[in-house]
Enzyme design. Sequence first.
Site, PDB file in Angstrom:
ATOM      1  N   GLU A 162      26.391 -70.033  22.788  1.00  0.00           N
ATOM      2  CA  GLU A 162      25.792 -69.388  21.627  1.00  0.00           C
ATOM      3  C   GLU A 162      26.660 -68.256  21.062  1.00  0.00           C
ATOM      4  O   GLU A 162      26.769 -68.108  19.847  1.00  0.00           O
ATOM      5  CB  GLU A 162      24.411 -68.843  22.002  1.00  0.00           C
ATOM      6  CG  GLU A 162      23.580 -68.538  20.773  1.00  0.00           C
ATOM      7  CD  GLU A 162      22.142 -68.163  21.132  1.00  0.00           C
ATOM      8  OE1 GLU A 162      21.801 -68.136  22.312  1.00  0.00           O
ATOM      9  OE2 GLU A 162      21.378 -67.910  20.194  1.00  0.00           O
ATOM     10  N   ASP A 163      27.266 -67.485  21.917  1.00  0.00           N
ATOM     11  CA  ASP A 163      27.900 -66.246  21.446  1.00  0.00           C
ATOM     12  C   ASP A 163      29.429 -66.231  21.460  1.00  0.00           C
ATOM     13  O   ASP A 163      30.025 -65.235  21.067  1.00  0.00           O
ATOM     14  CB  ASP A 163      27.419 -65.057  22.308  1.00  0.00           C
ATOM     15  CG  ASP A 163      25.944 -64.781  22.117  1.00  0.00           C
ATOM     16  OD1 ASP A 163      25.384 -65.269  21.115  1.00  0.00           O
ATOM     17  OD2 ASP A 163      25.352 -64.096  22.962  1.00  0.00           O
TER      18      ASP A 163
END
Length: 514
Positions: free
Chosen positions: A75-76
Amino acid sequence: MKTVADIIGQFENPTEADKHLITKAYDFAVRAHEGFTRYSGEPYMAHVASVGFMIAEMGLGPRTVAAGLLHDTIEDTPVKAKDIKENFGEEILFLVEGVTKLSSVRYYGTDRHNESLRKLFVATSQDIRVLVVKLNDRLHNMMTLRFVPKEKQLRIARETLEIYVPVAHRLGMGKIRKELEDLAFPYVYPAEYKRVCGLLEKRAGKSSEILEKERKILQKKLVDSKLIDFNTSYRVKGLFSLYHKLKLKNWDIDDVYDLLAMRVVVSTVEDCYRTLGIVHELWRPLPGRMKDYIAFPKPNGYQSIHTTVTTTHGIILEIQIRTRKMHHESEFGVASHLTYKQPSTTDNPTVGSRFSNLIPSLFRPFTKQSVSETNILIAKGIPDKEKIPQWISQIGLLSAKGKSSNDEFINDLRQDFFSSRIFVFTPIGDVVDLPVGATPIDFAYTIHSEIGNHISGVKVNKKQVQLDTELHNGDLVEVETRKSAKPTKKWIDIAKTSIAKRHIRAELGLPSPK
Ligand code: MN
């Protein structure tokens, strides 16, 4: 920051392969998050290292711990699913992707559909280990919530109370539930929090010394009665659960009988009942306060005997009696079936609490001691490898047709919606649950009959679709309306829900079928 050695140190008998996997996941996460920081100013790695550590502390296996270390990579960071698969295999990728997907299940600040949202949350996770990672992720985020910008704090804290806490509760994970709710409480109900703190301070201010004295008396009595294999601990009621109790009791703290509790953990069910007899012989029980949750477990599986007594010093004390296995399950719930760690058989000195630092200093003295209850959970057992009971691994599978389980919650999930319900989103993020096969017409009438009666067009996932399009789990549905638009007879066949059919007939002036 938690190191690889800290994390591996939580394992009982790690194999070389276990150590290798955890080290590899840790190093991979360090590289992936390099240069990123948290709101606290700490390196981002501190967050995922803590999550990995807490999962290991709970006793889950190396693959779940690795997934905890890697949970924010997809996700990051620029890391792609295929990178995780190449380096760590399908199973860990499945867990990391599960956690990533859960981020899309968000609470948008309205109380409608919270129950659906909770179910969607559990259904989306697909595997109980995904939930364990996500709950620990949230726990660490709550511990560091004070660094987050003010305008985000309330939404996150409310989401914790509305979604994460009930899910932890339903899965029987009592320890993490209590920590989450006490961390969220001051953000969501600041005035009430202060009031509860004030009352508790007045009433229980000196209680830790008194409790320690009473504990010694009980210990001696149990030993004199030839009960040898037991642990005792005590706790002060959690602030948030005390708040709920106080609301029911007109804020009269003297009416709260389980404010102070002493816990006796023994090895067998027989010893539980023996202990009850010994306690009642020592201290006078309050009439009508005995509850046998061993014979009659709570719906989430909780087992214990509760009784309330008045001690010789006039202290009202709830006594909770349970076996080690019951204690372990009450702390970790369904996750206890996944843990390597076995309850130990001897008293163990205090384990430090990650929670105690966050409590206002005024509560530190007895909060610290109340945490000594966790000392029973120090591991001594033989690792059971990451064997997952089938019914647990099947949580969330739409076609779950596993063996029948006694667990009410799981059965409820299966019957109620795995086979028959879908969950879709409104443009503002509300979740609407509908029967399988439902169409945008059903969606519109579920929101409001006036919306149903004036549908002019529908978008699903931002694309214009026909009114008879079948909706699927997770679809984002937008209904356009026009005053002049009207239902047609054909809609009655397209609609799946009786509420939509009924409204269409009424609007068309047709008689309802018998
Ligand atoms: Mn995270």
